[in-house]
Write an enzyme that holds these catalytic residues in place. Structure first.
Site, PDB file in Angstrom:
ATOM      1  N   GLU A 225       3.692  -8.286   2.950  1.00 51.02           N
ATOM      2  CA  GLU A 225       2.740  -7.772   1.952  1.00 51.02           C
ATOM      3  C   GLU A 225       2.662  -8.755   0.781  1.00 51.02           C
ATOM      4  OE1 GLU A 225       3.126  -3.649   0.694  1.00 51.02           O
ATOM      5  OE2 GLU A 225       1.863  -3.999  -1.047  1.00 51.02           O
ATOM      6  N   ARG A 302       7.415   4.511  -6.109  1.00 54.57           N
ATOM      7  CA  ARG A 302       7.346   5.388  -4.932  1.00 54.57           C
ATOM      8  C   ARG A 302       8.685   6.091  -4.704  1.00 54.57           C
ATOM      9  NH1 ARG A 302       3.793   6.785  -0.745  1.00 54.57           N
ATOM     10  NH2 ARG A 302       2.175   5.245  -1.083  1.00 54.57           N
ATOM     11  N   GLU A 702       3.927   4.846   8.107  1.00 53.41           N
ATOM     12  CA  GLU A 702       5.261   4.879   7.520  1.00 53.41           C
ATOM     13  C   GLU A 702       6.030   6.188   7.701  1.00 53.41           C
ATOM     14  OE1 GLU A 702       3.328   3.451   3.870  1.00 53.41           O
ATOM     15  OE2 GLU A 702       5.155   2.289   3.612  1.00 53.41           O
TER      16      GLU A 702
HETATM   17  N1  LUZ Z   1       2.361  -1.123  -1.042  1.00 51.10           N
HETATM   18  C1  LUZ Z   1       1.852  -1.037  -2.287  1.00 51.10           C
HETATM   19  C2  LUZ Z   1       2.801  -0.046  -0.392  1.00 51.10           C
HETATM   20  O1  LUZ Z   1       1.498  -2.050  -2.855  1.00 51.10           O
HETATM   21  N2  LUZ Z   1       1.746   0.162  -2.856  1.00 51.10           N
HETATM   22  C3  LUZ Z   1       2.141   1.299  -2.266  1.00 51.10           C
HETATM   23  O2  LUZ Z   1       2.024   2.383  -2.839  1.00 51.10           O
HETATM   24  C4  LUZ Z   1       2.708   1.199  -0.981  1.00 51.10           C
HETATM   25  N3  LUZ Z   1       3.161   2.276  -0.360  1.00 51.10           N
HETATM   26  C5  LUZ Z   1       3.700   2.152   0.830  1.00 51.10           C
HETATM   27  C6  LUZ Z   1       3.799   0.913   1.411  1.00 51.10           C
HETATM   28  N4  LUZ Z   1       3.348  -0.173   0.814  1.00 51.10           N
HETATM   29 MO1  MOS Z   2       4.034  -1.676   3.529  1.00 53.22          MO
HETATM   30  S1  MOS Z   2       5.930  -1.169   3.101  1.00 53.22           S
HETATM   31  O1  MOS Z   2       3.068  -0.458   3.909  1.00 53.22           O
HETATM   32  O2  MOS Z   2       3.599  -3.224   3.428  1.00 53.22           O
END
Ligand code: LUZ
Ligand code: MOS
Length: 745
Positions: A225, A302, A702
């Site tokens: 990410e 979160r 998830e």
């Molecule tokens: N990524 C993010 C995530 O940037 N914000 C989120 O709220 C999130 N939640 C779950 C997984 N990735």
């Molecule tokens: Mo994610 S933890 O939904 O990149």
């Protein structure tokens, strides 16, 4: 419909970054990284390699034309070490050579000189020294102080959860090459726009000169990410400086060493009961953030959102803080803090259940959330399905509970245990802004279609789902539709493929684009058939009037539209309605909806050896009106196994110098065929419509991960049948810890 990638995956035709045919004159690069966790870089001594015949360039901070900065939420992360070293594996220089072998050879011969300082690995020590990133956050409901005075039982404790290495099949990597106007980067990223922005900043050139392209990636799980970006930036930087195509693909050893993982947490809690009702809960989470923020502030948020998991607790005070340590910056990983948070509350329930002599599941069941209950962050629960999943599961597992009891009556050294695990997971990025997506849809003259979105296919089947949504919309055969690569020049400002929301956000954007084209085509069809627009529709590739098939086929209609100069392309844009969150008061309505489910996990522990077998997992999962249960099943099975691995197997062991000792797959054990539960039985909650989901379905990526938490407590319950000890609540519960725990050590 089966996953459209399955044939090309099993025949090896699917293309990943390292499979792309190389352009002429492609250079290869490796990263020289810090061997120490904390200190000051003094000299990069390249004497021995300066004359190497294959050396093209050794790139260091001074070569960066733009900013040496890749921090996303907080600007606290250098791309390459300038002076301060803050973790083992931190990139110091990029070695660009004519061949990969030579790049490795050159790396071996470069000498780094540095001053070493003692590293900090433990988050609580970091906290005591005031090493905090960002501000602590507190979510609150009711009045815990007052509430504790009214409880008839109060228990406090501390909990440790370990991190987790992503072990995506495809390691981090990128291939960058100069174009006439800028650079193109093929990146194994979940977030093409994050890469585009990062490269633009490091090179000091506008975003429109950077084109990022992704065909698919070999798994992400959150690890790509944010953390695909530095490698894409390094490849782009090397390409910019050498003016050659440059490939940068981490080998597994470098990937495990250099990249961040799931955040380990230490938590301290106090739980107060009135009978079987949880009346008050206070908790402080110490996040082991690593050397810089990365996504930590969002993950911290979160963790707070999921403090109470599937339960209604009227008095809650939850605080979380990011502790800066000398580990690689930890990052997103499936669940994004929620698993850590849920594990703490389950530990509290487990401990207090023992003290008040009830089964944990009695407390779990007595506190499940219902409609109109308020979450500590202010959202009011609606359409709650958690009790429904629990109640559908119960009759499925009664015989298994009997089996466990019979087994334990007749066995002394092998014991069985079980546990229930309810989950309630909020769907939407907690950062409201990110809940947007665009799509670009083309209908070609032969009636075939090309769909571009911001979604990244990472094995989760998002392309299949979007394709299915389009086929449904036009009533077309799926083989007329192609999902194109994800490319920032076709769809801009993409949100990361993350938060379980990818197919939903991008699928809805695609549907909106399709609606535009559909209404133009139906308008034309009503003209041609001389009938009211309300009576025309498309079905089985023919225009229908009043549900009766006409002779006008899809192909004819498209052809006629083209001849009449009707636009056969459209852009669609979706943003999730109604969501907001006010951080000044920590209240709002951050989630479009919640995904629910309950799991039952049954295990067998060998109390002489400390080893265990996972007998079965039974799950009732809420997928709304699921429209591709095959893909949902894949996500649920994969999620629960990955969650069980986190809880029972995967142990990141660091030495006092901050070196990861379990640094390869021979010492860092991940689930394999022997570990996987002998039986995984998944039922869906009886279907109902979820208007906020794609075609009535619910996000699934998830949530199932957290079913794995049940595995930890199932093992503990089996252990308690042999010998009840006051073992710490420390995950992962590896066979070593089980063995020690069984004998009170
Ligand atoms: N990524 C993010 C995530 O940037 N914000 C989120 O709220 C999130 N939640 C779950 C997984 N990735
Ligand atoms: Mo994610 S933890 O939904 O990149």
């Amino acid at each position: 419909m089966r996953n459209i990638d399955s044939i090309s995956h099993v025949t090896g035709k699917s293309i990943y970054v390292d499979d792309i045919p190389e352009l002429a004159d492609t250079a290869h690069s490796v990263i020289l990284s810090s061997p120490i966790a904390h200190g000051k870089l003094l000299v990069i001594n390249t004497e021995e390699v300066d004359a190497h015949k294959d050396l093209i360039k050794i790139i260091t901070t001074k070569d960066i034309p733009g900013e040496n900065q890749i921090g996303g939420i907080i600007q606290d992360e250098e791309l390459l070490v300038d002076k301060a070293i803050s973790f083992i594996g931190q990139p110091v220089a990029i070695i660009v050579a004519k061949s990969l072998d030579s790049a490795y050879e050159i790396r071996e011969k470069i000498r780094l000189e540095y001053d070493e300082v003692r590293p900090i690995i433990d988050p609580v020590i970091a906290f005591d020294k005031g090493m905090i990133i960002g501000k602590p956050r507190t979510f609150q409901i009711g009045d815990t102080e007052n509430a504790f005075t009214r409880c008839d039982k109060i228990v406090s404790g501390s909990v440790i959860t370990g991190g987790q290495e992503h072990i995506y099949l495809e390691t981090q990597g990128a291939y960058a090459f100069p174009t006439e106007s800028g650079h193109k980067i093929i990146s194994a990223t979940q977030a093409p726009t994050v890469v585009q922005k990062g490269v633009s900043k490091v090179l000091g050139i506008a975003m429109h000169k950077i084109e990022v392209e992704v065909t698919r990636i070999g798994g992400g799980f959150g690890g790509k990410e944010d953390q695909a970006t530095p490698y894409a930036c390094m490849a782009a930087l090397a390409s910019y400086i050498t003016k050659k195509p440059v490939k940068l693909i981490l080998d597994r050893i470098d990937d495990i060493k250099m990249t961040g993982k799931r955040h380990p947490y230490v938590a301290q809690y106090k739980i107060g009961m009135v009978g079987k009702k949880i009346f008050a809960y206070e908790v402080t989470f110490y996040q082991n953030t690593g050397a810089s923020a990365d996504l930590a502030p969002a993950i911290l948020e979160r963790i707070l959102f999921h403090t109470t998991n599937s339960y209604f607790i009227p008095n809650v005070k939850a605080t979380a803080l990011s502790c800066k340590t000398n580990l690689p910056p930890n990052t997103a990983f499936r669940g994004f803090g929620a698993p850590q948070s849920m594990f703490v509350l389950e530990s509290a329930i487990h401990k207090v259940a023992k003290e008040i002599r009830v089964k944990p599941e009695e407390i779990q069941e007595a506190n499940l959330i219902s409609d109109e209950d308020e979450f500590p962050y202010g959202q009011i629960a609606e359409n709650v399905k958690i009790s429904k999943t629990w109640n559908q599961l119960l009759p499925m597992v009664r015989k298994h509970i009997d089996q466990v009891e019979d087994f334990n009556d007749s066995n002394n050294y092998v014991k069985m245990g079980y546990s229930f695990m309810p989950i309630t997971f909020g769907i939407s990025f907690t950062n409201t802004t990110l809940n947007q997506a665009g799509a670009l849809v083309h209908v070609y003259q032969d009636g075939s279609m090309g769909i571009s979105t911001g979604a990244i296919e990472m094995g989760q089947g998002v392309n299949t789902r979007i394709l299915e949504a389009v086929a449904h919309k036009f009533s077309l055969s799926p083989n007329r539709i192609k999902i194109e690569t994800t490319n920032t020049t076709r769809v801009s400002n993409t949100s990361p493929s993350a938060a379980s929301a990818t197919h939903e956000l991008n699928g809805k954007a695609t549907q909106l684009a399709c609606d535009k084209i559909l209404s133009r085509l139906l308008g034309l069809a009503s003209e041609i058939t001389n009938s009211d627009i309300k009576s025309v529709s498309l079905s089985d590739e023919f225009v229908h009037v009043d549900k009766k098939r006409t002779t006008l086929s899809w192909n004819d209609l498209v052809q006629k539209a083209y001849l009449k100069r009707i636009d056969l392309s459209a852009h669609g844009f979706y943003s999730t309605p109604k969501i907001y969150f006010d951080r000044t008061i920590e209240k709002g309505h951050p989630f479009a909806y919640h995904t629910y489910g309950t799991a039952f996990v049954q295990v067998k522990v060998d109390c002489i050896r400390g080893i265990y077998e996972l007998e079965r997992v039974v799950i009732v999962h809420d997928s709304g009106k699921a429209f591709n249960t095959e893909i949902d099943m894949g996500q649920i099975e994969g999620g629960v196994v990955q969650g069980l691995g986190w809880m029972l197997l995967e142990d990141l062991v660091y030495d006092e110098k901050g070196k990861l000792l379990s640094n390869s797959l021979s010492t860092y054990k991940i689930p394999d065929v022997h570990f996987i539960p002998k039986e995984i039985n998944i039922e869906f909650l009886k279907g109902y419509d979820n208007p906020l989901g794609l075609m009535g379905s619910k996000a699934v990526g998830e949530p199932p991960f957290m079913y794995g938490i049940g595995g930890y407590f199932a093992v503990r319950n089996a252990m308690a049948e042999f010998n009840e000890t006051d073992m710490k609540y420390h995950a992962p519960l590896t066979p070593e810890r089980i063995l020690m725990g069984l004998y009170g050590k």
